[in-house]
Write a protein that holds these residues in place. Structure first.
Motif, mmCIF file in Angstrom:
data_model
loop_
_atom_site.group_PDB
_atom_site.id
_atom_site.type_symbol
_atom_site.label_atom_id
_atom_site.label_comp_id
_atom_site.label_asym_id
_atom_site.label_seq_id
_atom_site.Cartn_x
_atom_site.Cartn_y
_atom_site.Cartn_z
ATOM 1 N N SER A 44 0.845 -1.191 0.000
ATOM 2 C CA SER A 44 0.000 0.000 0.000
ATOM 3 C C SER A 44 0.881 1.243 0.000
ATOM 4 O O SER A 44 1.924 1.271 0.650
ATOM 5 C CB SER A 44 -0.889 0.010 1.252
ATOM 6 O OG SER A 44 -1.512 1.262 1.388
ATOM 7 N N ASN A 45 0.434 2.259 -0.713
ATOM 8 C CA ASN A 45 1.171 3.520 -0.667
ATOM 9 C C ASN A 45 0.728 4.365 0.530
ATOM 10 O O ASN A 45 1.170 5.487 0.699
ATOM 11 C CB ASN A 45 1.031 4.306 -1.975
ATOM 12 C CG ASN A 45 -0.363 4.841 -2.199
ATOM 13 O OD1 ASN A 45 -1.259 4.698 -1.366
ATOM 14 N ND2 ASN A 45 -0.576 5.455 -3.347
ATOM 15 N N GLY A 46 -0.151 3.811 1.344
ATOM 16 C CA GLY A 46 -0.613 4.500 2.552
ATOM 17 C C GLY A 46 -1.933 5.228 2.377
ATOM 18 O O GLY A 46 -2.541 5.676 3.339
ATOM 19 N N ASP A 47 -2.415 5.350 1.117
ATOM 20 C CA ASP A 47 -3.688 6.026 0.865
ATOM 21 C C ASP A 47 -4.843 5.047 1.020
ATOM 22 O O ASP A 47 -4.772 3.911 0.559
ATOM 23 C CB ASP A 47 -3.730 6.603 -0.551
ATOM 24 C CG ASP A 47 -2.778 7.764 -0.741
ATOM 25 O OD1 ASP A 47 -2.355 8.362 0.276
ATOM 26 O OD2 ASP A 47 -2.455 8.076 -1.898
ATOM 27 N N TYR A 48 -5.882 5.497 1.671
ATOM 28 C CA TYR A 48 -7.089 4.693 1.800
ATOM 29 C C TYR A 48 -8.274 5.626 1.965
ATOM 30 O O TYR A 48 -8.117 6.808 2.263
ATOM 31 C CB TYR A 48 -6.995 3.720 2.978
ATOM 32 C CG TYR A 48 -6.813 4.389 4.324
ATOM 33 C CD1 TYR A 48 -7.904 4.659 5.138
ATOM 34 C CD2 TYR A 48 -5.547 4.750 4.772
ATOM 35 C CE1 TYR A 48 -7.743 5.271 6.363
ATOM 36 C CE2 TYR A 48 -5.376 5.366 5.986
ATOM 37 C CZ TYR A 48 -6.469 5.616 6.788
ATOM 38 O OH TYR A 48 -6.307 6.228 7.998
ATOM 39 N N SER A 54 -11.703 1.464 0.446
ATOM 40 C CA SER A 54 -10.667 1.069 -0.513
ATOM 41 C C SER A 54 -9.271 1.421 0.011
ATOM 42 O O SER A 54 -9.101 2.326 0.828
ATOM 43 C CB SER A 54 -10.901 1.751 -1.857
ATOM 44 O OG SER A 54 -10.735 3.144 -1.731
ATOM 45 N N ILE A 55 -8.287 0.690 -0.488
ATOM 46 C CA ILE A 55 -6.881 0.921 -0.169
ATOM 47 C C ILE A 55 -6.136 1.020 -1.494
ATOM 48 O O ILE A 55 -6.348 0.200 -2.391
ATOM 49 C CB ILE A 55 -6.290 -0.233 0.662
ATOM 50 C CG1 ILE A 55 -7.076 -0.437 1.959
ATOM 51 C CG2 ILE A 55 -4.816 0.039 0.969
ATOM 52 C CD1 ILE A 55 -6.671 -1.680 2.732
ATOM 53 N N THR A 56 -5.249 1.997 -1.627
ATOM 54 C CA THR A 56 -4.461 2.157 -2.840
ATOM 55 C C THR A 56 -3.120 1.450 -2.682
ATOM 56 O O THR A 56 -2.433 1.625 -1.678
ATOM 57 C CB THR A 56 -4.233 3.649 -3.156
ATOM 58 O OG1 THR A 56 -5.495 4.288 -3.253
ATOM 59 C CG2 THR A 56 -3.466 3.822 -4.457
#
Length: 166
Positions: A44-48, A54-56
């Protein structure tokens, strides 16, 4: 972006395993694609998004893949750099490499913190005399999972490339 795992929002799936901790490279996913023998990592790039759940991630996760949340063990991560060097030497097609290039994922650097410098130190005893070396951090690596395998995109790996003239 990962929206759903087993019918529940991805963020909920993540929290079932790690609690109320923000998705990060320390808690990545092992991805098992249908009909494949091997697996790979997605970080994960830490974005959610709390609303959609959702999680990026840094790369796609194919539909119908099985995923497993995995936690990083810093000692094993450091040792994997040495193992990468040993595997590269074992499968080097020539007699003596002259250059060794190392590619370490920035996700590893974030997880290892002050121990990141140990990756290079631990492989030094395995490097043949006279080999010139260098490397850099990457945002994912492109390599096969095993010799003669298909090349794919990975996260949180350490790749050793040996070059030489025979």
């Amino acid at each position: 972006m990962l929206y759903e795992v087993d019918g529940q929002p991805a963020l909920e799936f993540y929290r079932d395993y790690i609690g109320d901790i923000r998705p990060s490279p320390a808690y990545r996913l092992a991805v098992f694609e249908p009909q494949q023998e091997s697996w790979y990592m997605r970080t994960s790039n830490g974005d959610y998004d709390e609303t959609s759940g959702s999680i990026t991630f840094f790369a796609d996760i194919p539909l119908n893949s099985e995923v497993q949340v995995v936690h990083s063990d810093r000692d094993q991560m450091v040792d994997s750099a040495r193992l990468s060097m040993l595997q590269a030497l074992e499968h080097y097609p020539g007699n003596q490499p002259t250059i060794a290039l190392f590619f370490s994922c920035t996700g590893r650097m974030h997880v290892l913190g002050t121990r990141a410098k140990e990756e290079y130190k631990i492989l030094q005893p395995e490097m043949p005399a006279g080999v010139i070396s260098g490397g850099f951090y990457t945002y994912g690596e492109i390599a096969p999972l095993r010799p003669d395998g298909d090349t794919q995109f990975h996260n949180e790996t350490f790749v050793t490339l040996l070059l030489g003239v025979e």
